[in-house]
Design a protein around this motif. Sequence first.
Motif, PDB file in Angstrom:
ATOM      1  N   PHE A 202      70.847  65.994  41.472  1.00 49.27           N
ATOM      2  CA  PHE A 202      71.200  65.817  43.068  1.00 49.27           C
ATOM      3  C   PHE A 202      72.580  65.477  43.055  1.00 49.27           C
ATOM      4  O   PHE A 202      72.779  65.668  44.403  1.00 49.27           O
ATOM      5  CB  PHE A 202      70.606  64.878  42.979  1.00 49.27           C
ATOM      6  N   SER A 203      73.004  65.660  42.030  1.00 47.27           N
ATOM      7  CA  SER A 203      74.817  65.188  42.212  1.00 47.27           C
ATOM      8  C   SER A 203      74.994  64.268  43.346  1.00 47.27           C
ATOM      9  O   SER A 203      74.392  63.384  42.819  1.00 47.27           O
ATOM     10  CB  SER A 203      75.180  67.045  43.001  1.00 47.27           C
ATOM     11  N   GLU A 204      76.096  64.477  44.256  1.00 45.18           N
ATOM     12  CA  GLU A 204      76.826  64.005  44.938  1.00 45.18           C
ATOM     13  C   GLU A 204      75.510  62.798  45.840  1.00 45.18           C
ATOM     14  O   GLU A 204      75.713  61.695  46.267  1.00 45.18           O
ATOM     15  CB  GLU A 204      77.461  64.126  46.257  1.00 45.18           C
ATOM     16  N   LYS A 205      74.470  63.425  46.216  1.00 50.34           N
ATOM     17  CA  LYS A 205      73.155  63.555  47.320  1.00 50.34           C
ATOM     18  C   LYS A 205      72.113  61.782  46.687  1.00 50.34           C
ATOM     19  O   LYS A 205      71.288  61.330  47.234  1.00 50.34           O
ATOM     20  CB  LYS A 205      72.859  64.414  47.802  1.00 50.34           C
ATOM     21  N   SER A 206      72.914  62.268  45.165  1.00 54.84           N
ATOM     22  CA  SER A 206      71.618  60.634  44.338  1.00 54.84           C
ATOM     23  C   SER A 206      71.468  59.903  44.578  1.00 54.84           C
ATOM     24  O   SER A 206      70.409  58.944  44.235  1.00 54.84           O
ATOM     25  CB  SER A 206      71.702  61.451  43.758  1.00 54.84           C
ATOM     26  N   VAL A 207      73.184  59.511  45.392  1.00 54.16           N
ATOM     27  CA  VAL A 207      73.576  57.264  45.535  1.00 54.16           C
ATOM     28  C   VAL A 207      72.271  57.472  47.331  1.00 54.16           C
ATOM     29  O   VAL A 207      71.643  56.260  46.750  1.00 54.16           O
ATOM     30  CB  VAL A 207      74.862  57.882  46.502  1.00 54.16           C
ATOM     31  N   ILE A 208      72.028  57.939  47.449  1.00 46.95           N
ATOM     32  CA  ILE A 208      70.420  57.669  48.364  1.00 46.95           C
ATOM     33  C   ILE A 208      69.406  57.265  48.021  1.00 46.95           C
ATOM     34  O   ILE A 208      68.775  56.051  49.048  1.00 46.95           O
ATOM     35  CB  ILE A 208      70.532  58.702  49.800  1.00 46.95           C
ATOM     36  N   PHE A 209      69.331  57.763  47.363  1.00 41.92           N
ATOM     37  CA  PHE A 209      67.960  57.000  45.399  1.00 41.92           C
ATOM     38  C   PHE A 209      68.620  55.157  46.406  1.00 41.92           C
ATOM     39  O   PHE A 209      67.015  54.512  45.842  1.00 41.92           O
ATOM     40  CB  PHE A 209      67.694  57.636  44.675  1.00 41.92           C
ATOM     41  N   CYS A 210      69.559  54.738  45.917  1.00 36.13           N
ATOM     42  CA  CYS A 210      70.032  53.614  46.066  1.00 36.13           C
ATOM     43  C   CYS A 210      68.985  52.663  47.191  1.00 36.13           C
ATOM     44  O   CYS A 210      68.595  51.555  47.726  1.00 36.13           O
ATOM     45  CB  CYS A 210      71.113  53.414  45.856  1.00 36.13           C
ATOM     46  N   GLY A 211      68.722  53.215  47.966  1.00 40.31           N
ATOM     47  CA  GLY A 211      68.202  52.786  49.354  1.00 40.31           C
ATOM     48  C   GLY A 211      67.513  52.105  49.888  1.00 40.31           C
ATOM     49  O   GLY A 211      66.349  51.116  50.290  1.00 40.31           O
ATOM     50  N   ALA A 212      66.502  52.730  49.019  1.00 43.27           N
ATOM     51  CA  ALA A 212      65.459  52.572  48.385  1.00 43.27           C
ATOM     52  C   ALA A 212      65.280  50.801  47.848  1.00 43.27           C
ATOM     53  O   ALA A 212      63.974  50.233  48.450  1.00 43.27           O
ATOM     54  CB  ALA A 212      64.488  53.172  47.500  1.00 43.27           C
ATOM     55  N   GLY A 213      65.787  50.684  47.099  1.00 45.47           N
ATOM     56  CA  GLY A 213      66.162  49.673  45.988  1.00 45.47           C
ATOM     57  C   GLY A 213      66.633  48.317  47.514  1.00 45.47           C
ATOM     58  O   GLY A 213      66.351  47.123  47.186  1.00 45.47           O
ATOM     59  N   LEU A 214      67.712  48.452  48.131  1.00 48.95           N
ATOM     60  CA  LEU A 214      67.760  48.059  48.876  1.00 48.95           C
ATOM     61  C   LEU A 214      67.370  47.104  49.646  1.00 48.95           C
ATOM     62  O   LEU A 214      66.907  46.089  50.166  1.00 48.95           O
ATOM     63  CB  LEU A 214      69.467  48.056  49.575  1.00 48.95           C
ATOM     64  N   VAL A 215      66.792  48.159  50.643  1.00 48.05           N
ATOM     65  CA  VAL A 215      65.255  48.027  51.146  1.00 48.05           C
ATOM     66  C   VAL A 215      64.191  47.356  50.922  1.00 48.05           C
ATOM     67  O   VAL A 215      63.333  46.489  51.256  1.00 48.05           O
ATOM     68  CB  VAL A 215      64.595  49.581  51.690  1.00 48.05           C
ATOM     69  N   ALA A 216      63.803  47.570  49.854  1.00 51.35           N
ATOM     70  CA  ALA A 216      62.763  46.302  48.995  1.00 51.35           C
ATOM     71  C   ALA A 216      63.644  44.906  48.529  1.00 51.35           C
ATOM     72  O   ALA A 216      62.817  44.001  48.894  1.00 51.35           O
ATOM     73  CB  ALA A 216      63.053  47.174  47.955  1.00 51.35           C
ATOM     74  N   VAL A 217      64.357  44.820  48.349  1.00 53.82           N
ATOM     75  CA  VAL A 217      65.123  43.088  48.510  1.00 53.82           C
ATOM     76  C   VAL A 217      65.445  42.631  49.707  1.00 53.82           C
ATOM     77  O   VAL A 217      65.120  41.707  49.668  1.00 53.82           O
ATOM     78  CB  VAL A 217      66.466  43.386  47.926  1.00 53.82           C
ATOM     79  N   ILE A 218      65.766  43.430  50.926  1.00 57.41           N
ATOM     80  CA  ILE A 218      65.960  42.969  52.415  1.00 57.41           C
ATOM     81  C   ILE A 218      64.621  42.322  52.477  1.00 57.41           C
ATOM     82  O   ILE A 218      63.596  41.579  52.937  1.00 57.41           O
ATOM     83  CB  ILE A 218      66.217  44.311  53.220  1.00 57.41           C
ATOM     84  N   LEU A 219      63.432  43.330  52.102  1.00 59.29           N
ATOM     85  CA  LEU A 219      61.942  43.161  52.297  1.00 59.29           C
ATOM     86  C   LEU A 219      61.621  41.856  51.431  1.00 59.29           C
ATOM     87  O   LEU A 219      60.896  40.986  51.892  1.00 59.29           O
ATOM     88  CB  LEU A 219      61.264  44.158  52.699  1.00 59.29           C
ATOM     89  N   LEU A 220      61.874  41.856  50.661  1.00 58.91           N
ATOM     90  CA  LEU A 220      61.207  40.712  49.726  1.00 58.91           C
ATOM     91  C   LEU A 220      62.246  39.998  49.659  1.00 58.91           C
ATOM     92  O   LEU A 220      61.633  38.396  49.430  1.00 58.91           O
ATOM     93  CB  LEU A 220      62.543  40.572  48.411  1.00 58.91           C
ATOM     94  N   MET A 221      63.183  39.388  50.964  1.00 57.80           N
ATOM     95  CA  MET A 221      63.591  38.145  51.028  1.00 57.80           C
ATOM     96  C   MET A 221      63.085  37.489  52.471  1.00 57.80           C
ATOM     97  O   MET A 221      63.336  36.197  52.498  1.00 57.80           O
ATOM     98  CB  MET A 221      65.378  38.678  51.379  1.00 57.80           C
ATOM     99  N   PHE A 222      62.015  38.373  53.213  1.00 57.89           N
ATOM    100  CA  PHE A 222      61.116  37.918  53.794  1.00 57.89           C
ATOM    101  C   PHE A 222      60.395  36.413  52.889  1.00 57.89           C
ATOM    102  O   PHE A 222      59.664  35.801  53.787  1.00 57.89           O
ATOM    103  CB  PHE A 222      60.179  38.727  54.139  1.00 57.89           C
ATOM    104  N   ALA A 223      59.833  37.280  51.953  1.00 52.79           N
ATOM    105  CA  ALA A 223      58.615  36.029  50.769  1.00 52.79           C
ATOM    106  C   ALA A 223      58.753  34.944  50.469  1.00 52.79           C
ATOM    107  O   ALA A 223      59.774  34.010  50.762  1.00 52.79           O
ATOM    108  CB  ALA A 223      58.711  37.555  50.081  1.00 52.79           C
ATOM    109  N   GLU A 224      58.105  33.706  50.692  1.00 50.72           N
ATOM    110  CA  GLU A 224      57.996  32.415  50.474  1.00 50.72           C
ATOM    111  C   GLU A 224      58.564  32.629  48.398  1.00 50.72           C
ATOM    112  O   GLU A 224      57.761  32.843  47.857  1.00 50.72           O
ATOM    113  CB  GLU A 224      57.159  31.607  51.244  1.00 50.72           C
ATOM    114  N   PRO A 225      59.630  31.563  48.234  1.00 44.23           N
ATOM    115  CA  PRO A 225      59.687  31.763  47.000  1.00 44.23           C
ATOM    116  C   PRO A 225      59.228  30.990  46.405  1.00 44.23           C
ATOM    117  O   PRO A 225      58.789  29.783  47.149  1.00 44.23           O
ATOM    118  CB  PRO A 225      61.176  31.726  46.707  1.00 44.23           C
ATOM    119  N   PRO A 226      58.630  30.650  44.435  1.00 49.01           N
ATOM    120  CA  PRO A 226      58.470  29.887  44.488  1.00 49.01           C
ATOM    121  C   PRO A 226      59.257  28.261  44.226  1.00 49.01           C
ATOM    122  O   PRO A 226      60.417  28.729  44.670  1.00 49.01           O
ATOM    123  CB  PRO A 226      58.133  30.335  42.617  1.00 49.01           C
TER     124      PRO A 226
END
Length: 231
Positions: A202-226
């Motif tokens: 996907f060449s230069e457009k492929s960087v957008i796939f990182c967005g899914a990981g960043l969103v996952a971490v943002i949502l993960l930080m709402f969780a109550e950690p051990p």
Amino acid sequence: MKIRGHSQMSEAFLTGAILAVIGGYLDAYTYIARGQVFANAQTGNVMFLAMNIACGDIMKALFYVPPIIAFVLGILIAEQIKKRMDGGRLHWRQYVLLLELAVIIIVSFLPHGKVMGIKYDTIANVMISFTCSLQVQSFRKIRGILCATTMCTGNLRSGTEALSTAIFAKDKESLHKAGKFYAIVLFFIIGAVISTFVTTAFSEKSVIFCGAGLVAVILLMFAEPPHAEST
């Protein structure tokens, strides 16, 4: 939901693993799609800068200056976000991730190469270096150990030091510590491998796939950690 101090997941291993995948992905992305520049750790760029100066190719040397400056700027801004946004509605690291996500989205729309005299690859590399410095400055620990998610040298050194202690001092805790460091390096490699295939497709457009990981971490930080992973 307010996420402060101890009640957030910034040091969870899962958070570090996802960010390491993103770190490896971005490093491979800028090298493959954006002119063979390493955006994460600036050692490579400093080396290329010095080599081109030595060869008398000043214009090519200047190509590596903007990512280095952007990396420094990202550190400064991350510190300001921490000071100004700490105690806000979101955890300050979530604001950092939102900024990183916004930059990644913009980079995905930048074309490859030079268009009408504008060197878009240089702009993309500057922006990726900026996001990587935000990440490395803001996420510095995993389960209490100092660890980087955008580069490997320090993790390899620390992991091997812990492994040495585990072997010669027969310290099981050091063995677990070494495993964490090596695991983060492995996730970084996984990110780079994934990026190699995706960026080739996907060449230069492929960087957008990182967005899914960043969103996952943002949502993960709402969780109550051990309790063991609290900050």
